[in-house]
Design an enzyme around this catalytic site. Structure first.
Site, PDB file in Angstrom:
ATOM      1  N   ASP B   4       0.883  -1.169   0.000  1.00  0.00           N
ATOM      2  CA  ASP B   4       0.000   0.000   0.000  1.00  0.00           C
ATOM      3  C   ASP B   4       0.920   1.218   0.000  1.00  0.00           C
ATOM      4  O   ASP B   4       1.427   1.611   1.045  1.00  0.00           O
ATOM      5  CB  ASP B   4      -0.884  -0.025   1.250  1.00  0.00           C
ATOM      6  CG  ASP B   4      -1.846   1.144   1.290  1.00  0.00           C
ATOM      7  OD1 ASP B   4      -2.286   1.596   0.218  1.00  0.00           O
ATOM      8  OD2 ASP B   4      -2.155   1.623   2.393  1.00  0.00           O
ATOM      9  N   GLU B  65      -1.117  -1.206  -4.977  1.00  0.00           N
ATOM     10  CA  GLU B  65      -2.355  -0.460  -5.205  1.00  0.00           C
ATOM     11  C   GLU B  65      -2.179   0.477  -6.392  1.00  0.00           C
ATOM     12  O   GLU B  65      -1.193   1.203  -6.505  1.00  0.00           O
ATOM     13  CB  GLU B  65      -2.764   0.341  -3.969  1.00  0.00           C
ATOM     14  CG  GLU B  65      -4.149   0.940  -4.138  1.00  0.00           C
ATOM     15  CD  GLU B  65      -4.682   1.587  -2.878  1.00  0.00           C
ATOM     16  OE1 GLU B  65      -4.844   0.892  -1.863  1.00  0.00           O
ATOM     17  OE2 GLU B  65      -4.934   2.805  -2.916  1.00  0.00           O
ATOM     18  N   ASP B 138      -2.368   0.954   7.147  1.00  0.00           N
ATOM     19  CA  ASP B 138      -1.593   0.720   5.922  1.00  0.00           C
ATOM     20  C   ASP B 138      -1.160  -0.743   5.822  1.00  0.00           C
ATOM     21  O   ASP B 138      -1.106  -1.314   4.745  1.00  0.00           O
ATOM     22  CB  ASP B 138      -0.360   1.627   5.892  1.00  0.00           C
ATOM     23  CG  ASP B 138      -0.691   3.051   6.294  1.00  0.00           C
ATOM     24  OD1 ASP B 138      -0.851   3.884   5.404  1.00  0.00           O
ATOM     25  OD2 ASP B 138      -0.812   3.309   7.508  1.00  0.00           O
TER      26      ASP B 138
END
Lengths: 187, 187
Positions: B4, B65, B138
């Site tokens: 992430d 991501e 996260d």
């Protein structure tokens, strides 16, 4: 060494700067990747080319164009990624990294922050005593970045009487960038 | 392994996936860098940590991501840069790279692309049989990315009768991302 970051064409330029305002061309070119290639492979290829240039020319510093998020919405992520890779390749080798805004670069090379790409190209050719403007434009922009950094008025007082008109414009552009810096998103 | 991307906190998560829909936690954490550090040094530190995790866990794939330029204007360049570095670290090691949108990840893990962060965290904890939601968020998001990629319905027909509701939602989210993909700026 200057890097004009881009995913399709990343401009690379190396200059040598002697005392005074003399600059000479060492190398310029682009790291190009095809749009159809997987993104991770494109980024890997560009990082490898930047790394090769850093190893070959061992510049004193790497000047990278500062990427603003509000510009070029369509290509910002790729541009930011290539700028980031360039910074890491330099940092990994212990090479100083500097970011310069397009306005700073134009001001340093042409004396005015509002110069267009053609003016920058012509001034780069003139300063480096080249018979033609380096092509593609990304390569000329990378050389302009390298010249801008070589000429950074780091040792000048902000109000230094010795500053040339171009250096004064540079300082003003830099101050403007700093003032605006907290509102803008920069890399 | 999921990433992430973020400059202040980059989430990292590794899961192992067996046949069926079983997933287990291998590792999770964050690569954090202080805001006051020079950008090139922050990026170098994050790249090194991602590289260390890849070397240690040798994942079959790295799921990152997908960064959209129209989101999070204030942090987009840093986020894009960390995503780019993660991709290059994986590509350098010959590890497959996949990008998943937040909607795909939410759909894969919770069954709905509109799930909020808390729902995603709770489902990650449940799927991995953890007594608590991994922190910081996260790290949980990175685990969700890894689970999303492990469960990607690559071998399912888009209309496959065997698809679970979550897999169907995943496929729909993926198709929606593809349809919108040409208009949006993605990494």
């Amino acid at each position: 060494m200057g890097v004009d970051p881009g995913l399709t064409r990343c401009g690379l330029g190396v200059v040598e700067a002697s005392s005074g305002r003399k600059v000479g061309l060492v190398a310029c070119g682009v790291a190009a990747t095809p749009a159809g290639m997987d993104l991770d492979q494109r980024l890997l290829r560009i990082a490898a080319q930047i790394g090769d240039w850093l190893d070959q020319y061992q510049p004193a510093a790497l000047a990278v164009e500062r990427v603003f998020a509000q510009h070029n919405q369509m290509t910002i992520t790729g541009t930011a990624q290539v700028a980031g890779l360039a910074m890491v390749e330099a940092a990994r080798r212990g090479i100083e990294v500097a970011l310069h805004t397009p306005t700073e670069v134009k001001a340093a090379v042409t004396g005015t922050g509002g110069a267009d790409k053609a003016q920058v190209g012509r001034m780069v050719a003139r300063l480096l005593q080249l018979s033609e403007v380096p092509r593609p434009a990304d390569a000329a922009d990378a050389l302009a970045l390298a010249i801008c950094h070589a000429w950074r008025p780091a040792t000048l007082s902000p109000l230094g009487a010795a500053a040339t008109p171009a250096q004064k414009a540079w300082l003003e552009a830099e101050r403007a960038a700093r003032r605006g810096g907290r509102k803008k998103v920069t890399v």
